[in-house]
Design a protein around this motif. Structure first.
Motif: not given
Length: 65
Positions: A1-8
């Motif tokens: 799945m696609k998530i955002t980690v620290n803005g990336t």
């Protein structure tokens, strides 16, 4: 799945916050975590399910003085 980690953006296979931290290389690190701007204490990470689009923040403590 696609998530955002620290803005990336990241594509991960993990289903929980604890699994995501391990997948991202933070398994043994002492870090603070927030999902969708809500703090998640370390004991709650195993039970916190992630969903596509979640925003994960991982913060390491500052050293020095």
């Amino acid at each position: 799945m696609k998530i955002t980690v620290n803005g990336t953006p990241h594509e991960i296979a993990a289903l929980t916050l604890a699994e995501a931290l391990a997948e991202l290389g933070y398994a043994e690190a002492r870090v603070a975590t927030a999902v969708n701007e809500s703090f998640v204490p370390a004991p709650a990470r195993n039970g916190l399910a992630l969903a596509a689009g979640d925003r994960l923040e991982i913060l390491a403590p500052m050293q020095g003085g």
